[in-house]
Design a protein around this motif. Sequence first.
Motif, PDB file in Angstrom:
ATOM      1  N   VAL A 225       0.823  -1.217   0.000  1.00  0.00           N
ATOM      2  CA  VAL A 225       0.000   0.000   0.000  1.00  0.00           C
ATOM      3  C   VAL A 225       0.854   1.262   0.000  1.00  0.00           C
ATOM      4  CG1 VAL A 225      -1.996  -1.104   1.074  1.00  0.00           C
ATOM      5  CG2 VAL A 225      -0.218  -0.109   2.527  1.00  0.00           C
ATOM      6  N   ALA A 226       2.166   1.120   0.183  1.00  0.00           N
ATOM      7  CA  ALA A 226       3.077   2.261   0.084  1.00  0.00           C
ATOM      8  C   ALA A 226       4.469   1.727  -0.215  1.00  0.00           C
ATOM      9  CB  ALA A 226       3.097   3.085   1.366  1.00  0.00           C
ATOM     10  N   ASP A 227       5.219   2.461  -1.028  1.00  0.00           N
ATOM     11  CA  ASP A 227       6.565   2.036  -1.413  1.00  0.00           C
ATOM     12  C   ASP A 227       7.356   3.271  -1.821  1.00  0.00           C
ATOM     13  OD1 ASP A 227       8.872   0.910  -2.413  1.00  0.00           O
ATOM     14  OD2 ASP A 227       7.891  -0.340  -3.917  1.00  0.00           O
ATOM     15  N   GLY A 228       8.450   3.534  -1.114  1.00  0.00           N
ATOM     16  CA  GLY A 228       9.273   4.682  -1.449  1.00  0.00           C
ATOM     17  C   GLY A 228      10.173   5.049  -0.290  1.00  0.00           C
TER      18      GLY A 228
ATOM     19  N   GLU B 251       8.503   9.804   2.175  1.00  0.00           N
ATOM     20  CA  GLU B 251       7.358   9.840   1.267  1.00  0.00           C
ATOM     21  C   GLU B 251       6.335   8.761   1.609  1.00  0.00           C
ATOM     22  OE1 GLU B 251       8.796   9.564  -2.716  1.00  0.00           O
ATOM     23  OE2 GLU B 251      10.208  11.239  -2.486  1.00  0.00           O
ATOM     24  N   ALA B 252       6.818   7.592   2.011  1.00  0.00           N
ATOM     25  CA  ALA B 252       5.916   6.456   2.255  1.00  0.00           C
ATOM     26  C   ALA B 252       5.135   6.593   3.554  1.00  0.00           C
ATOM     27  CB  ALA B 252       6.714   5.154   2.267  1.00  0.00           C
ATOM     28  N   PHE B 253       5.695   7.333   4.523  1.00  0.00           N
ATOM     29  CA  PHE B 253       5.051   7.457   5.830  1.00  0.00           C
ATOM     30  C   PHE B 253       4.015   8.584   5.801  1.00  0.00           C
ATOM     31  CE2 PHE B 253       8.550   5.433   8.686  1.00  0.00           C
ATOM     32  CZ  PHE B 253       8.426   4.261   7.967  1.00  0.00           C
ATOM     33  N   ASP B 254       2.802   8.210   5.507  1.00  0.00           N
ATOM     34  CA  ASP B 254       1.671   9.139   5.469  1.00  0.00           C
ATOM     35  C   ASP B 254       0.816   8.924   6.712  1.00  0.00           C
ATOM     36  OD1 ASP B 254      -0.341  10.906   3.836  1.00  0.00           O
ATOM     37  OD2 ASP B 254      -1.495   9.138   4.466  1.00  0.00           O
ATOM     38  N   GLU B 255       0.480  10.011   7.407  1.00  0.00           N
ATOM     39  CA  GLU B 255      -0.257   9.894   8.668  1.00  0.00           C
ATOM     40  C   GLU B 255      -1.558   9.126   8.520  1.00  0.00           C
ATOM     41  OE1 GLU B 255      -0.967  13.625  10.555  1.00  0.00           O
ATOM     42  OE2 GLU B 255       1.106  13.871  11.227  1.00  0.00           O
ATOM     43  N   ALA B 256      -2.355   9.508   7.534  1.00  0.00           N
ATOM     44  CA  ALA B 256      -3.667   8.879   7.372  1.00  0.00           C
ATOM     45  C   ALA B 256      -3.525   7.399   7.034  1.00  0.00           C
ATOM     46  CB  ALA B 256      -4.469   9.603   6.290  1.00  0.00           C
ATOM     47  N   LEU B 257      -2.574   7.071   6.164  1.00  0.00           N
ATOM     48  CA  LEU B 257      -2.387   5.680   5.766  1.00  0.00           C
ATOM     49  C   LEU B 257      -1.872   4.839   6.928  1.00  0.00           C
ATOM     50  CD1 LEU B 257      -2.359   3.509   3.579  1.00  0.00           C
ATOM     51  CD2 LEU B 257      -0.041   4.260   2.982  1.00  0.00           C
ATOM     52  N   LEU B 258      -0.859   5.320   7.646  1.00  0.00           N
ATOM     53  CA  LEU B 258      -0.332   4.570   8.783  1.00  0.00           C
ATOM     54  C   LEU B 258      -1.395   4.380   9.857  1.00  0.00           C
ATOM     55  CD1 LEU B 258       3.245   6.102   9.209  1.00  0.00           C
ATOM     56  CD2 LEU B 258       2.649   3.883   8.240  1.00  0.00           C
ATOM     57  N   SER B 259      -2.177   5.404  10.097  1.00  0.00           N
ATOM     58  CA  SER B 259      -3.237   5.316  11.107  1.00  0.00           C
ATOM     59  C   SER B 259      -4.255   4.241  10.727  1.00  0.00           C
ATOM     60  CB  SER B 259      -3.931   6.667  11.266  1.00  0.00           C
ATOM     61  OG  SER B 259      -3.039   7.650  11.746  1.00  0.00           O
ATOM     62  N   ARG B 260      -4.587   4.185   9.443  1.00  0.00           N
ATOM     63  CA  ARG B 260      -5.556   3.178   8.994  1.00  0.00           C
ATOM     64  C   ARG B 260      -4.974   1.779   9.069  1.00  0.00           C
ATOM     65  NH1 ARG B 260      -6.295   0.360   4.564  1.00  0.00           N
ATOM     66  NH2 ARG B 260      -4.835   1.538   3.277  1.00  0.00           N
ATOM     67  N   VAL B 261      -3.746   1.604   8.584  1.00  0.00           N
ATOM     68  CA  VAL B 261      -3.140   0.273   8.524  1.00  0.00           C
ATOM     69  C   VAL B 261      -2.916  -0.303   9.918  1.00  0.00           C
ATOM     70  CG1 VAL B 261      -1.026  -0.971   7.908  1.00  0.00           C
ATOM     71  CG2 VAL B 261      -2.086   0.595   6.260  1.00  0.00           C
ATOM     72  N   TYR B 262      -2.447   0.542  10.847  1.00  0.00           N
ATOM     73  CA  TYR B 262      -2.130   0.053  12.195  1.00  0.00           C
ATOM     74  C   TYR B 262      -3.297   0.189  13.167  1.00  0.00           C
ATOM     75  CZ  TYR B 262       2.758  -0.552  10.923  1.00  0.00           C
ATOM     76  OH  TYR B 262       3.931  -0.982  10.340  1.00  0.00           O
ATOM     77  N   GLY B 263      -4.386   0.817  12.737  1.00  0.00           N
ATOM     78  CA  GLY B 263      -5.525   0.974  13.626  1.00  0.00           C
ATOM     79  C   GLY B 263      -5.223   1.836  14.827  1.00  0.00           C
ATOM     80  N   LEU B 264      -4.368   2.836  14.636  1.00  0.00           N
ATOM     81  CA  LEU B 264      -3.941   3.708  15.727  1.00  0.00           C
ATOM     82  C   LEU B 264      -3.676   5.089  15.159  1.00  0.00           C
ATOM     83  CD1 LEU B 264      -2.855   3.944  18.728  1.00  0.00           C
ATOM     84  CD2 LEU B 264      -0.597   3.481  17.749  1.00  0.00           C
TER      85      LEU B 264
END
Length: 269
Positions: free
Chosen positions: A216-219, A223-236
């Motif tokens: 879902v992210a590569d780079g 660049e790869a560490f997006d707040e919204a994406l990390l929050s969704r993936v980790y449930g936190l």
Amino acid sequence: MSLEVASVRFAYRRNPVLEGVDLRVAEGGFCALLGPNGSGKSTLTKIIARVLAPAAGTVSFAGRDLLATPRREHARVVSYVPQSGATPFEQTVREAVLLGRTPHIGLRPTRRDREIVDASIERLGLAELSDRPMSQLSGGQAQRVLIARALAQQPRVLLLDEPTSALDLRYQIETLQIVRSVTREEGVTALIAIHDLNHAAHFCDQAVLLDGGRVVADGPPAEAFDEALLSRVYGLDVRVSRGAAGVEVRPAALEPTPLRAGTAPKESA
């Protein structure tokens, strides 16, 4: 030359784990595989290491199909550090590291083989333990032996499955520094499954985030560490800060509470 994974799929019985994974790690790159438990990090490293066989897809290095290469030749290219590993009860540290030379040894180890083994033992800070039986080591010490064994193999691709999980903070940092120096100085391509996002951001130049068996992210971490994406993936709920020191990820719950206008911080007694 690069390590390339294309359309890899894998399932345990009928439970899909990897669903069409694609990634490319450049020669000399240090890539972090990230994601919550069950996202497929360890499974992917085992497929590249040929511990597991994929249901579909290809894995290649420098254009060569690693999944079809004879085992001995594969071992000259790829070394693998599992999360843990059993060793013969009476095997010493030096004997365990010497196993890394197996793909290169003829009838018996040469002087050069033993020099490489000694250098790997020294690099991982194991010289004082070199004649000690593996059965007498702590979990963290045994894990460093596995890493020394992988380096003694002199691979072109180094796979590490959560290698710092049994190490204290000092050896976590030292191990990651060693891997980074191997990639930069020797051009080895390294892929590490790791949970610590901040360690990945500091030491790795590529971050691949897996979720539900998909990339879902590569780079670059910045660049790869997006707040919204990390929050969704980790449930936190997390916060990502970027500055001169690099990227830092922390739970939003650890953010300081802003003071209301007109209030002052309490003084300690």
